[in-house]
Design a protein around this motif. Structure first.
Motif: not given
Ligand SMILES: Nc1ncnc2c1ncn2[C@@H]1O[C@H](COP(=O)(O)OP(=O)(O)OP(=O)(O)O)[C@@H](O)[C@H]1O
Length: 353
Positions: A209-218
């Protein structure tokens, strides 16, 4: 290319609504490979299914290619779904159709193409994913990696602008995972297709990936370029995911760092600095000794990196730290008495909750 604004989603439960997503704001640029990572139940599948409106948000807006699509219906919805291909963890192939028949299926559904055109398109798609010789086989005759290649060819059939990959490699062994990720990157490069990839594995993000988002409990708890998020995780959920990927990768808790006399630093070498013998030179120049306590080296996509936890002691530790920074090394104190430069942290283009 994709913008989610203030998205929330809850499902009806026995005892009232069950929240799955809460206040999601995300933008994915045209042509990038964007990763969404989170542990089980974080809301990844729900989020990705909102992009092609397989799920409708409870609140907020979805934009695709600059257009608001939140409540698209009828032909507009069908057109949107054709412009967004989807690849599934368990392939979702039609067992009664051949490889070629599976790839032809979405083209047949459009009713727009004659037999000869469909055959030509299918042949080109199978060549792209390396399955030309398997066109007449049935899914049960294929390996997992080959099945996923069929899934990718099918997702590309209607020439989508976006490819959503929902745990596309989670059912595959590590070697096959690598080959499928390489294929996705090649498709991104050759066709300019924007890819949104959801996974619970940091390694998949690191390689692709180029960028990432971390998802935690919605909720999105951290977002930024992969290099930043992977090498400098800030949120506990991110740290957990990075540690899972590299259990012995060079993390030291604050108490252990303080025990070593308060001169413990985390050094991150990226780009040209990753290959240069900087540490020894700086130590000599400042009459400092160093001990490497932990470390990891590898690649983020093609870029090499090295990260070490080092204890520094001797004549001019502050001078050594300044020298390392001047040489392009990122220095973070691990519970020490020399303040990290706040400017360097603020410069980082990312968002942490
Ligand atoms: N159709 C549904 N009905 C009720 N609750 C749902 C539904 N789909 C998802 N949920 C709930 O929403 C939350 C997020 O689920 P989701 O499947 O999006 O997470 P995930 O991060 O993809 O997890 P996993 O990796 O285990 O698939 C969970 O609490 C889940 O139980």
């Amino acid at each position: 290319m994709i913008r989610l604004e203030g998205i929330s989603k809850s499902f009806a439960g026995k005892d009232g609504p069950v929240p799955a997503l809460d206040g999601i704001d995300l933008s994915v640029a045209r042509g990038e490979i964007f990763g969404i990572i989170g542990s089980s139940g974080a809301g990844k599948s729900t989020l990705v299914r909102l992009i092609n409106l397989l799920e409708r948000p409870t609140g907020g807006e979805v934009f695709v290619a600059g257009e608001r699509v939140t409540d698209a219906k009828g032909e507009r919805l069908r057109e949107l779904r054709r412009s967004i291909g989807m690849v599934f963890q368990h392939f979702n192939l039609l067992s009664a159709r051949t490889v070629a028949g599976n790839v032809a299926y979405p083209l047949e559904l459009t009713g727009r193409y004659g037999k000869a055109e469909i055959a030509a398109r299918v042949a080109a798609l199978l060549a792209r994913v390396g399955l030309s010789e398997h066109a007449h086989k049935y899914p049960r005759q294929l390996s997992g990696g080959q099945k996923q290649r069929v899934g990718i060819a099918r997702a590309l059939a209607c020439e989508p602008q976006v490819l959503l990959c929902d745990e596309a490699t989670s059912a595959l062994d590590p070697q096959t995972t690598g080959a499928v990720l390489d294929l996705l990157r090649q498709i991104n490069r050759d066709l300019g297709v924007t890819i949104v990839l959801i996974t619970h594995e940091m390694d998949v993000i690191r390689r692709t990936c180029d960028r990432v988002a971390v998802l935690d409990r919605g909720r999105v708890v951290e977002e930024g370029p992969v290099t930043e998020v992977f090498l400098h995780p800030r949120h506990a959920a991110t740290l957990r995911l990075v540690r899972e990927a590299e259990p012995d990768g060079g993390w030291l808790d604050a108490a252990a760092a303080a025990d070593l006399g308060g001169r413990t630093v985390r050094l991150t070498f990226t780009g040209p600095a990753a290959h240069k013998p900087i540490l020894g030179r700086i130590a000599r120049e400042n009459a400092v000794d160093y001990g490497i306590l932990a470390g990891r080296v590898g690649h983020i996509r093609e870029a090499p990196y090295a990260q070490f936890i080092v204890s520094l002691a001797g004549r001019d530790v502050a001078g050594a730290i300044a020298g390392l920074r001047a040489s392009g090394v990122d220095v973070e104190l691990q519970g020490g008495d020399i303040p990290a430069s706040p400017a360097r942290i603020e410069e980082r283009p990312r968002h942490v909750v």
